[in-house]
Scaffold this active site. Structure first.
Site, PDB file in Angstrom:
ATOM      1  N   CYS A 258      17.394  28.671  57.750  1.00  0.00           N
ATOM      2  CA  CYS A 258      16.217  28.160  58.456  1.00  0.00           C
ATOM      3  C   CYS A 258      15.685  29.116  59.516  1.00  0.00           C
ATOM      4  CB  CYS A 258      16.552  26.815  59.101  1.00  0.00           C
ATOM      5  SG  CYS A 258      17.024  25.528  57.924  1.00  0.00           S
ATOM      6  N   HIS A 337      23.141  37.112  65.753  1.00  0.00           N
ATOM      7  CA  HIS A 337      23.892  36.897  64.505  1.00  0.00           C
ATOM      8  C   HIS A 337      25.373  36.730  64.844  1.00  0.00           C
ATOM      9  CE1 HIS A 337      25.067  36.936  60.388  1.00  0.00           C
ATOM     10  NE2 HIS A 337      23.946  37.470  59.924  1.00  0.00           N
ATOM     11  N   HIS A 421       4.706  26.258  76.222  1.00  0.00           N
ATOM     12  CA  HIS A 421       4.910  25.490  74.991  1.00  0.00           C
ATOM     13  C   HIS A 421       6.217  25.902  74.315  1.00  0.00           C
ATOM     14  CE1 HIS A 421       0.705  24.398  75.551  1.00  0.00           C
ATOM     15  NE2 HIS A 421       0.405  25.688  75.586  1.00  0.00           N
ATOM     16  N   HIS A 425      13.084  24.557  66.246  1.00  0.00           N
ATOM     17  CA  HIS A 425      13.277  24.211  64.839  1.00  0.00           C
ATOM     18  C   HIS A 425      13.654  22.745  64.676  1.00  0.00           C
ATOM     19  CE1 HIS A 425      14.613  24.058  60.761  1.00  0.00           C
ATOM     20  NE2 HIS A 425      15.891  23.985  61.080  1.00  0.00           N
ATOM     21  N   HIS A 454       9.244  14.022  62.291  1.00  0.00           N
ATOM     22  CA  HIS A 454       8.837  12.693  61.848  1.00  0.00           C
ATOM     23  C   HIS A 454       7.818  12.770  60.708  1.00  0.00           C
ATOM     24  CE1 HIS A 454       6.407   8.960  61.981  1.00  0.00           C
ATOM     25  NE2 HIS A 454       7.549   8.376  62.305  1.00  0.00           N
ATOM     26  N   ASN A 458      12.466  18.151  57.820  1.00  0.00           N
ATOM     27  CA  ASN A 458      12.960  19.508  58.040  1.00  0.00           C
ATOM     28  C   ASN A 458      12.443  20.392  56.905  1.00  0.00           C
ATOM     29  OD1 ASN A 458      14.387  21.891  58.256  1.00  0.00           O
ATOM     30  ND2 ASN A 458      16.357  20.932  58.660  1.00  0.00           N
TER      31      ASN A 458
END
Length: 528
Positions: A258, A337, A421, A425, A454, A458
């Site tokens: 992701c 990582h 802002h 994720h 919502h 995902n």
């Protein structure tokens, strides 16, 4: 004994929650939580952030090149301190032609050198998120009915999916591809390709329409899709469909989870620095069709409950003439990582269950692993973006605790001073809850992430762009605003991108915005 249990729960990052069913019974749930992201950091990550925040070209220019060139100039022209003093006090003193010419050449050389070596800006011209047709919508109840009627799941795992779905934060208008909702499901290469084409071409058609850019003008193409990597590649599929130029630099990133969307942005950023006067297109998506799990391993069933159909296309440019029409400029990208550690590496893992059915397993340690990666990323990013006052307070607190071993309360930097802002994720409700708590964010800051979860579920690496689209659709983006995208995924990786708005984004610019037609219905109340 009570003290011992408390220590063990804290060490394992467990939280106890109590809910009352009626006047005579209660339910206690134990769940894992994220670590305190800002109270346990390592100085090496602060050092890394300070190093990255310093522009090497500027340092070399002021500390080495400018003094050295000045010294050479003095030697060549014969200028002395007395000459400079006389020039300052007596304007009648004249320099000879050779000296004036040498000074002019020197200044021109230094200015040219500085301009040539400073970092070139990369602009986000525009982006589009794919919105599937209404036929692909699926409510929570419809998903559970489909799950129960499928026949592949036991009663226990059906109930498990019901509990997860009711608490996950997804609404009744998310999307699933045709191959999964068909009766019986059609999980084959043809349906997977159809899903990929619908998502990628839908997002790209919208992007080209709203920007006026022709596919033949694109010099760099990057596609990231973690779990579906056919031959020819997805990037080749796009090149073929839009008949792009033969010298296009195309890349196809797979298996990176992701967080791959921001990896693609970072790759595009580096390629644009090496290829002047170019456009780069990034396509971020995930393919659901061939990765739906029809087994009974609970760790693999979580993906069925939260992952949904979606994708985004982003147009980047390094052309200075595009600055006026672009929405944002890229300020920073920080990549973390943690794959060298086995626990981090194995926490999101594609494998076969005991019956040979392939799925993606989400380990119990996922929350703590995500927290550790996020903590490292934030600590590295902080020195680049936080005001100096916040950096000093944070470093003083850190040095007291780490170097002098003083028991002082850690200072938690206020990232709201660095960003207007936040696009975090939309991996799940629990993660969003913990990130909000640890960064001390208001509900307003979390609204784009929660509403995206919502409305669209995902959508993997593209969720950040649905969140940015939400922020724009609400008319919140003003010129100079700073926006922070945070993504994390398998590996384990956590990546951040910082954007600065070049102009206000009007709510009238809704062409290609996935929230068009429904933004006025949001925000809605979601499960807490």
């Amino acid at each position: 004994m009570e003290r011992t249990n408390s220590i063990e729960m804290d060490r394992e990052r467990l939280t106890a929650e109590m809910a009352f069913r009626d006047s005579s019974s209660a339910v206690i749930r134990i769940r894992r939580r994220l670590p305190d992201l800002l109270t346990s950091v390592k100085l090496k990550y602060v050092k890394l952030g300070l190093h990255n925040s310093c522009n090497v070209t500027t340092i070399l220019f002021f500390l080495i090149i400018l003094p050295l060139t000045g010294t050479v100039l003095v030697q060549l022209t014969g200028l002395t301190f007395d000459t400079f003093s006389e020039l300052w006090s007596n304007q009648a003193v004249q320099l000879d032609t050779a000296t004036r010419l040498t000074c002019l050449v020197f200044l021109s050389f230094v200015l040219t050198l500085y301009v040539a070596n400073r970092s070139k800006p990369v602009y986000l011209v525009d982006f589009s998120c794919y919105k599937p047709e209404d036929e692909r919508k699926i409510s929570v109840d419809s998903f559970l009915t489909m799950t129960e009627e499928n026949g592949s799941f036991t009663d226990d795992t059906v109930q498990f999916q019901q509990r997860i779905s009711n608490r996950a934060g997804l609404g009744d208008e998310t999307y699933l591809p045709r191959g999964i909702t068909s009766t019986p499901p059609k999980l084959n290469m043809s349906e997977a390709r159809a899903e990929a084409e619908a998502v990628m071409f839908g997002a790209l058609d919208s992007l080209f329409e709203k920007t006026g850019i022709k596919p033949a003008e694109v010099g760099i193409l990057i596609v990231n899709c973690s779990l579906f990597n056919p031959t020819p590649s997805l990037s080749a599929m796009i090149v073929n469909h839009y008949k792009m130029r033969e010298d296009i630099k195309s890349y196809n990133l797979g298996g990176m989870g992701c967080s791959a969307g921001l990896i693609s942005i970072d790759l595009a950023n580096n390629l644009l620095k090496a290829n002047p006067n170019s456009y780069a297109v990034v396509v971020s998506t995930e393919n659901i069709t061939l990765n739906w799990y029809f087994g009974n391993d609970r760790s693999m069933l979580l993906c069925n409950c939260i992952f949904r159909m979606g994708g985004a296309a982003i147009l980047l440019s390094n052309r200075r003439q595009d600055r006026k029409k672009s929405k944002y400029s890229l300020v920073n990208v920080v990549r973390t990582h943690k794959g060298s550690d086995d626990k981090n590496y194995n926490c999101v893992y594609q494998k076969e269950d005991e019956r040979g059915t392939i799925g993606v397993s989400l380990a119990r340690e996922l929350m703590s692993v995500a927290g550790d990666a996020l903590k490292t990323n934030i600590t590295t990013l902080g020195p680049m973006v936080l005001p100096l006052s916040e950096q000093l307070m944070f470093l003083i607190s850190l040095v007291k605790r780490k170097m002098f071993k003083l028991k002082v309360k850690p200072y938690i930097p206020d990232f709201k001073l660095a960003f207007e802002h936040f696009c975090i994720h939309a991996g799940g409700r629990a993660v969003l809850d913990e990130v909000q708590k640890n960064l001390d964010l208001k509900d307003w800051h979390m609204e784009p992430s929660r509403m995206t979860l919502h409305r669209f579920g995902n959508t993997s690496s593209s969720s950040l762009w649905y969140e940015m689209a939400y922020t724009e659709a609400k008319g919140r983006v003003k010129a100079g605003d700073r926006l922070w995208q945070i993504a994390f995924g398998s590996g384990f990786k956590c990546n951040s991108a910082v954007w600065k708005a070049l102009r206000p984004v009007s709510t009238e610019e809704m062409t290609g915005n996935a929230w068009a037609g429904s933004i006025d219905q949001y925000p809605v109340k979601v499960v807490q």
